[in-house]
Each structure stands twice: as structure tokens, then as C-alpha cells.
Design an enzyme around this catalytic site. Structure first.
Site, PDB file in Angstrom:
ATOM      1  N   ARG A 117      -7.753  40.965 -21.795  1.00  0.00           N
ATOM      2  CA  ARG A 117      -8.200  42.260 -21.282  1.00  0.00           C
ATOM      3  C   ARG A 117      -8.186  43.256 -22.436  1.00  0.00           C
ATOM      4  O   ARG A 117      -7.158  43.465 -23.065  1.00  0.00           O
ATOM      5  CB  ARG A 117      -7.308  42.773 -20.154  1.00  0.00           C
ATOM      6  N   GLU A 140      -5.790  48.853 -26.748  1.00  0.00           N
ATOM      7  CA  GLU A 140      -5.160  47.610 -27.202  1.00  0.00           C
ATOM      8  C   GLU A 140      -5.941  46.427 -26.654  1.00  0.00           C
ATOM      9  O   GLU A 140      -6.757  46.576 -25.741  1.00  0.00           O
ATOM     10  CB  GLU A 140      -3.705  47.523 -26.745  1.00  0.00           C
ATOM     11  N   ASN A 178      -5.184  42.709 -24.987  1.00  0.00           N
ATOM     12  CA  ASN A 178      -4.111  41.881 -24.413  1.00  0.00           C
ATOM     13  C   ASN A 178      -4.488  40.409 -24.437  1.00  0.00           C
ATOM     14  O   ASN A 178      -5.560  40.032 -23.947  1.00  0.00           O
ATOM     15  CB  ASN A 178      -3.873  42.293 -22.958  1.00  0.00           C
ATOM     16  N   SER A 202      -3.018  41.554 -16.546  1.00  0.00           N
ATOM     17  CA  SER A 202      -2.865  41.581 -15.093  1.00  0.00           C
ATOM     18  C   SER A 202      -3.884  42.497 -14.414  1.00  0.00           C
ATOM     19  O   SER A 202      -4.684  43.160 -15.066  1.00  0.00           O
ATOM     20  CB  SER A 202      -1.448  42.008 -14.733  1.00  0.00           C
ATOM     21  N   LYS A 242       0.318  44.289 -31.729  1.00  0.00           N
ATOM     22  CA  LYS A 242      -0.211  45.570 -32.205  1.00  0.00           C
ATOM     23  C   LYS A 242      -0.438  45.523 -33.717  1.00  0.00           C
ATOM     24  O   LYS A 242      -1.328  46.178 -34.257  1.00  0.00           O
ATOM     25  CB  LYS A 242       0.764  46.705 -31.876  1.00  0.00           C
ATOM     26  N   LYS A 256       3.630  52.732 -32.221  1.00  0.00           N
ATOM     27  CA  LYS A 256       3.809  51.575 -31.331  1.00  0.00           C
ATOM     28  C   LYS A 256       4.613  50.468 -32.007  1.00  0.00           C
ATOM     29  O   LYS A 256       4.319  50.099 -33.143  1.00  0.00           O
ATOM     30  CB  LYS A 256       2.444  50.993 -30.941  1.00  0.00           C
ATOM     31  N   GLU A 297       4.859  44.581 -25.378  1.00  0.00           N
ATOM     32  CA  GLU A 297       3.854  44.652 -24.324  1.00  0.00           C
ATOM     33  C   GLU A 297       4.523  45.158 -23.059  1.00  0.00           C
ATOM     34  O   GLU A 297       5.733  45.046 -22.917  1.00  0.00           O
ATOM     35  CB  GLU A 297       3.271  43.259 -24.037  1.00  0.00           C
ATOM     36  N   GLY A 298       3.710  45.691 -22.153  1.00  0.00           N
ATOM     37  CA  GLY A 298       4.225  45.983 -20.824  1.00  0.00           C
ATOM     38  C   GLY A 298       4.557  47.438 -20.564  1.00  0.00           C
ATOM     39  O   GLY A 298       5.041  47.785 -19.497  1.00  0.00           O
ATOM     40  N   ARG A 303      -7.440  51.851 -14.438  1.00  0.00           N
ATOM     41  CA  ARG A 303      -6.156  52.409 -14.006  1.00  0.00           C
ATOM     42  C   ARG A 303      -6.160  53.895 -14.348  1.00  0.00           C
ATOM     43  O   ARG A 303      -6.611  54.284 -15.423  1.00  0.00           O
ATOM     44  CB  ARG A 303      -4.984  51.734 -14.726  1.00  0.00           C
TER      45      ARG A 303
HETATM   46  P1  ADP Z   1       1.410  48.359 -23.861  1.00  0.00           P
HETATM   47  O1  ADP Z   1       1.174  47.075 -24.546  1.00  0.00           O
HETATM   48  O2  ADP Z   1       2.846  48.676 -23.677  1.00  0.00           O
HETATM   49  O3  ADP Z   1       0.588  48.472 -22.599  1.00  0.00           O
HETATM   50  P2  ADP Z   1      -0.469  50.280 -25.002  1.00  0.00           P
HETATM   51  O4  ADP Z   1      -0.918  50.207 -26.386  1.00  0.00           O
HETATM   52  O5  ADP Z   1      -1.449  49.855 -23.965  1.00  0.00           O
HETATM   53  O6  ADP Z   1       0.890  49.494 -24.872  1.00  0.00           O
HETATM   54  O7  ADP Z   1      -0.010  51.773 -24.693  1.00  0.00           O
HETATM   55  C1  ADP Z   1       0.465  52.168 -23.414  1.00  0.00           C
HETATM   56  C2  ADP Z   1      -0.284  53.403 -22.911  1.00  0.00           C
HETATM   57  O8  ADP Z   1      -0.194  54.452 -23.857  1.00  0.00           O
HETATM   58  C3  ADP Z   1      -1.774  53.176 -22.731  1.00  0.00           C
HETATM   59  O9  ADP Z   1      -2.049  52.654 -21.454  1.00  0.00           O
HETATM   60  C4  ADP Z   1      -2.352  54.560 -22.935  1.00  0.00           C
HETATM   61  O10 ADP Z   1      -2.275  55.329 -21.745  1.00  0.00           O
HETATM   62  C5  ADP Z   1      -1.410  55.176 -23.940  1.00  0.00           C
HETATM   63  N1  ADP Z   1      -1.959  55.025 -25.299  1.00  0.00           N
HETATM   64  C6  ADP Z   1      -1.747  54.002 -26.151  1.00  0.00           C
HETATM   65  N2  ADP Z   1      -2.416  54.180 -27.307  1.00  0.00           N
HETATM   66  C7  ADP Z   1      -3.063  55.352 -27.182  1.00  0.00           C
HETATM   67  C8  ADP Z   1      -3.924  56.112 -28.047  1.00  0.00           C
HETATM   68  N3  ADP Z   1      -4.233  55.691 -29.277  1.00  0.00           N
HETATM   69  N4  ADP Z   1      -4.410  57.285 -27.573  1.00  0.00           N
HETATM   70  C9  ADP Z   1      -4.107  57.730 -26.341  1.00  0.00           C
HETATM   71  N5  ADP Z   1      -3.306  57.082 -25.491  1.00  0.00           N
HETATM   72  C10 ADP Z   1      -2.782  55.903 -25.894  1.00  0.00           C
HETATM   73 MG    MG Z   2      -1.463  48.534 -22.347  1.00  0.00          MG
END
Ligand code: ADP
Ligand code: MG
Length: 540
Positions: free
Chosen positions: A138, A156, A158, A163, A331, A419, A423-424, A516
């Protein structure tokens, strides 16, 4: 280019209309398995295995506006992403350099290092029992409002436990149903069936799993779902299981890592994964292992859990994902791909066969890059990071031995997120929190973190979010309260795809989407304020 004014969303509704939509949405969700298990109120070891209640998943009443062109572009790019991550997973040397515990981020991040060491040991001492890997992917995006236009930017990618495929399909179906039954009270000209795209993610993900099962080649083998104990999102997984059985006659076994420590063994000559079952006298052979667990350190409460994970990896079953494919989703890989020339090397048109059709990968490299925000490592000393520092005021101040990547992150903190290799959700550090976080971060842990520019989503768009939660006065069997709020929101689009691949061959497809939506914090971070809900799109 859409001329849609996001700050006009959602359309005005009367309290009576809102009440009617809430009733329609929650009733639809409860009727169609758009469900969660309620939060457990008892200690985990006493939780009954057989659920007695379910609650509807958190929902959005009206779909989120999303520009049609960017929605289509995200779907069209997915095949390129599928192939890209398949190739990353096949590039052992690249993964060793980026994720390994000797040269890469595995030095600074123990969880990543442990997974990598397990993989390295297997490839050095084991036989390659299974050359194929399966990914159910995803790719997540937000809209970036820059210079008067909206661009699609990746959050990101996945590669493990992606899910909400089946539940997002049902969220989209729910919105279509409400449209058909109420026309949303004609509250907006955008709310028409043409603007509500189809979503059939479930059958697409199941197609990926069934293709792996077929490739394994033992018809009465089963697919293993490795699940977390006390998982609340079970119905999302169950829908895949039902479709596998009903459409493909493939049986599924669900087990936790703790269950597998007892039930799993490998055939000494074929390395087939064999599971003993409490309900069946003869053991099962497993064709495909689908991991909905093992992506986070808490899935491994003791070292023996890693032993079980590595036993599964050594088996002849097709892993979804294999350890290298799980590592490819880090990441740190996402950041490494942004460095000059790295993506272009992976997207060469040479040396690969394709499933159904040929993809001109090289031609799409620029489109893929255009979906990325700037990323760099906190320990980076790259010339472009040094050059970026030189262009900023205050960058000359004494910083001792602080690497340029960390100094740049401090200076640009208000527009960044940091970051770690996790994950999660819930692991990132946003904007104003960054300087104090950097002050406290031990030097040897810097390498585990990447800095990423914040995606600046359109402001002023709101949504109606509904959630069921146990009432504060509730007991174990207590009542469920419903909460509807209209708040400013951020909507995140996810595109699903699968890839079944080995040396030189990839069978892949884009299979669907999810949205979402979460409330924004007043500090406009991406952190979920309040709660995050399942949504769908109205194309604008
Ligand atoms: P995880 O693997 O924990 O899901 P993500 O990289 O998806 O980590 O980050 C979690 C949340 O943080 C994302 O769903 C988004 O809402 C926010 N986020 C992450 N990176 C960015 C970014 N570059 N700009 C804006 N929001 C972000
Ligand atoms: Mg995420």
C-alpha cells in the site's frame, strides 16, 4: 487542475439530516461487516477467544474531496511502485548497505538489525527453499498544496501488513449506498455517482494471495495468516479469508507467533512448512505465509519469537513478505531511493521479464520522483545536505561534531517530520517538537532516523467523523457511546497493489484504494488528533 475550493467542504447539513446520515452509515456498517472488535477492557491473557460483541469501524459520513487527476495518477503509478519494491527486495547488496547491521541502519536500530541478521544467517547457511516472494503493498499519499497547485506526495510505502483493504471497500460501498438512498439531501452538486469510484480491493488482494498459492503448486495446502494476539482489526482480515475460501477454495489457518512456536515445523528434506492442528488429526502443509504481525518490536516479547519468525523464513512457503521485502519497506530505504541516481538504477528497462504486459519503467522514473518530498538521514554528510546548510542563515554557529543532516533538521524543523525505522503509527516527531528531541537524542542513535519535509495539505477542509466507543461509565459489558464531530481534517489516500516475484520475473497489479481521514491538531501536525476514520473519495 481542479478548481475545487476545499474550504467549502463539507456541505451544510441540518442536525436532522446529520442524524439521518449517522443512522444510515452506522446501520450499513453493522450490516456489512465494517467492524472492529471493541477495545479490550480485560487483561489480554483473559480475553475470550470467541468475541461476544463488535462495534462499527470509525467512519466518515461524507466522502473526502480528492482531485480526479491525482487519484488516477496514483493508481497508474502503482505498477511502477510494485516493480520498484520487488527489485529493491531482490537487491541483497543494496539492502545490506542501507538496512544491514554492519553497514546500514541496523547498526543503530536494534529491531531492524535483528531482522537483517536473521535473514543474513539464512542466506549464508540455509538452502534457498523458495525463490518467490509475495508483496501486498500500500502506497500512501497526501495532497501537497504548493505554489497554487495540488501535487500528489508519498507519505510512505508499506510492504508488510498493509491493512484496511476490505474495510475501505466497504466504506466506499457505504457512501455509495447513502448516496443512492438519500442523495445526501442534494447538499452538494459534487455528490453524484460518477464521482464515487469503484473499490474492489478485497478480490485484488486475494488474487495476489491465490497466485502465490498456485505458484507453490500444492492444491490442498493452506495459507497461514500470522496474526497479533488481541488484534481488534480482525474483520478486515476475515474478509480476505472468506474470499479465499469461497472464490478460490483455499483454506486459511490463523495463528500467532506464540501458537506457531508450538505448531510449526519444517520437513527436513523439502523444507515444507507443516502445522499441527488441534482440530485436525493430520497436519497441514502451508503454501503462503501472510504476515499481519511481526512488523513491530512488541510482536517479539522474547528472543524465541525471532526464532519462530526465522523458522518461517527458512521454509518452502512463499512469504508475504519475506524478510528482504519487509526490510525494503523501511523508511531508510524510502530515503535512500531519493538520493541521486538510485531510483533510476532500479527502474532500468533491462533484464526483467513481465507478467501480463511490458512497462516502460525508465519513462516513469520522473513521475515517481515527482511524488517524493525531500528526505535525508540525520547522520548525513552528503554534499547536497552541506550545500543546503550553506544556503541557510545561522548555519555557521558552533555545532561541534554534529553532522550536517542533524544541523539541517534543526534549522528546518518547522517544516519537517522525523521518522524512525518503525511501522504502525505513533513513532514520528513533528515540527516544533524536533529541536528538543534532537537535544536529547544520543549521537549513536542519529543514524536510525530520517528527516522528511512535511506535506502541506489543503487547509480548511472539514469532515463529519463518527465513532463508537465504550461509554466512560461502561463496564466490561457496558454500553457503547456514539460520537459525531465536524472537525478540520486531513485525508490520506492509499493505493493497494500486489507483486509476486523472483529472479527476473514480476507478476503485479494495482488492486484498489483506501482513504483514511483524521482530525488535524491545532499545531497542524500530521498526528491524529482525536481519531482517524475510514473514508472514501468524491472526485472533484
Ligand atoms: P507509519 O509507518 O507509522 O504509519 P507514516 O510515515 O505513515 O508512519 O507516518 C504516520 C502519519 O504521519 C501519516 O499517516 C501522516 O498522517 C503523517 N505523516 C508522515 N509523514 C508525513 C509528511 N511528510 N507530511 C505530512 N504528514 C506526514
Ligand atoms: Mg503509515
Amino acid at each position: 487542475m481542479t478548481s475545487f475550493n476545499f474550504s467549502t467542504w463539507p456541505p451544510q447539513l441540518t442536525p436532522e439530516q446529520l442524524e439521518a446520515l449517522t443512522l444510515a452509515a452506522t446501520t450499513y456498517a453493522l450490516s456489512h461487516g465494517l467492524l472492529y472488535l471493541p477495545p479490550s477492557q480485560s487483561p489480554s491473557n483473559t480475553q475470550p477467544r470467541i468475541p461476544t460483541t463488535a462495534i462499527h469501524a470509525p467512519l466518515s459520513l461524507i466522502p473526502a474531496p480528492f482531485p480526479r487527476a491525482q487519484f488516477q495518477a496514483a493508481r497508474e503509478l502503482q505498477s511502477v511502485y510494485n516493480v520498484l519494491y520487488a527489485r529493491v527486495a531482490m537487491d541483497t547488496q543494496f539492502l545490506d548497505t542501507v538496512m544491514g547491521a554492519e553497514e546500514g541502519v541496523g547498526k543503530a536500530d536494534e529491531f531492524t538489525g535483528t531482522l537483517w541478521k536473521g535473514w543474513k544467517k539464512i542466506r549464508e547457511h540455509g538452502v534457498l527453499a523458495q525463490p518467490l516472494h509475495l508483496g501486498l503493498f500500500r502506497s500512501d499519499y497526501l495532497l501537497h498544496a504548493a505554489e497554487d497547485r495540488l501535487a500528489l506526495k508519498q507519505v510512505e510505502f508499506n510492504t508488510i501488513s498493509s491493512s484496511f483493504g476490505p474495510l475501505s471497500e466497504r466504506a466506499a460501498a457505504m457512501h455509495r449506498n447513502i448516496l443512492a438512498s438519500t442523495s445526501y439531501f442534494s447538499a452538494s452538486p459534487h455528490l453524484t455517482a460518477d464521482n464515487f469510484p469503484e473499490n474492489s480491493t478485497t478480490s485484488g488482494l486475494v488474487e495476489g494471495l491465490s497466485k502465490a498459492h498456485e505458484a507453490y503448486g500444492v492444491q490442498d495446502a493452506r495459507i497461514l495468516f500470522v496474526v497479533q494476539p488481541n488484534e481488534r482489526n480482525v474483520f478486515d482480515q476475515q474478509w480476505l479469508e472468506y474470499e479465499l475460501l469461497e472464490k478460490h477454495q483455499i483454506h486459511v489457518v490463523r495463528q500467532t507467533l506464540a501458537d506457531l512456536a508450538v505448531s510449526a515445523s519444517l520437513d527436513p528434506s523439502t523444507h515444507a512448512l507443516i502445522l499441527t492442528s488441534p482440530t485436525n488429526s493430520s497436519p497441514y502443509e502451508i503454501s503462503t505465509i501472510y504476515f499481519r504481525a511481526t512488523y513491530t518490536p512488541s510482536d517479539f516479547p522474547s528472543p524465541s519469537y525471532y526464532d519462530t519468525r526465522f523458522l518461517l523464513e527458512r521454509s518452502r512457503a512463499i512469504k508475504c513478505p519475506s524478510l528482504p521485502l519487509q526490510l525494503a519497506g523501511g523508511k531508510k530505504v524510502q530515503e535512500a531511493l531519493t538520493r541521486p541516481g538510485v531510483l533510476e538504477r532500479f527502474l532500468s528497462n533491462e533484464g526483467a521479464k513481465w507478467g501480463a504486459r511490458a512497462l516502460d519503467l525508465t519513462a516513469h522514473a520522473a513521475d515517481i520522483r515527482a511524488t517524493w518530498m525531500g528526505m535525508w538521514a540525520l547522520d548525513s554528510e552528503d554534499v547536497d545536505i552541506v550545500a543546503a546548510l550553506d544556503h541557510l542563515p545561522d548555519s555557521g554557529q558552533a555545532q561541534g561534531s554534529v553532522p550536517p543532516g542533524t544541523r539541517l533538521a534543526r534549522l528546518k524543523a518547522p517544516s519537517l517530520v522525523l521518522k524512525p525505522q518503525r511501522e504502525g503509527g505513533g513513532n514520528n516527531v513533528y515540527r516544533e517538537a524536533i529541536p528538543a528531541f534532537l537535544d536529547a537524542l544520543p549521537a549513536e542513535e542519529r543514524e536510525a532516523w530520517v528527516a522528511m519535509e512535511m506535506i502541506e495539505t489543503p487547509r480548511g477542509v472539514s469532515g463529519y467523523l463518527v465513532r463508537a466507543s465504550p461509554s466512560s461509565s461502561g463496564t466490561d459489558n457496558g454500553s457503547i457511546e456514539k460520537k459525531v464531530v465536524c472537525v478540520e481534517v486531513i485525508s490520506e489516500l492509499g493505493i493497494f497493489g500486489y507483486a509476486l516475484f523472483g529472479e527476473g520475473e514480476v507478476v503485479e497489479r494495482e488492486v484498489g484504494w483506501l482513504v483514511r481521514t483524521k482530525g488535524t491538531e491545532s499545531n497542524e501536525g500530521g498526528v491524529a488528533a482525536g481519531f482517524s476514520v475510514l473514508d472514501s473519495v468524491v472526485l472533484v
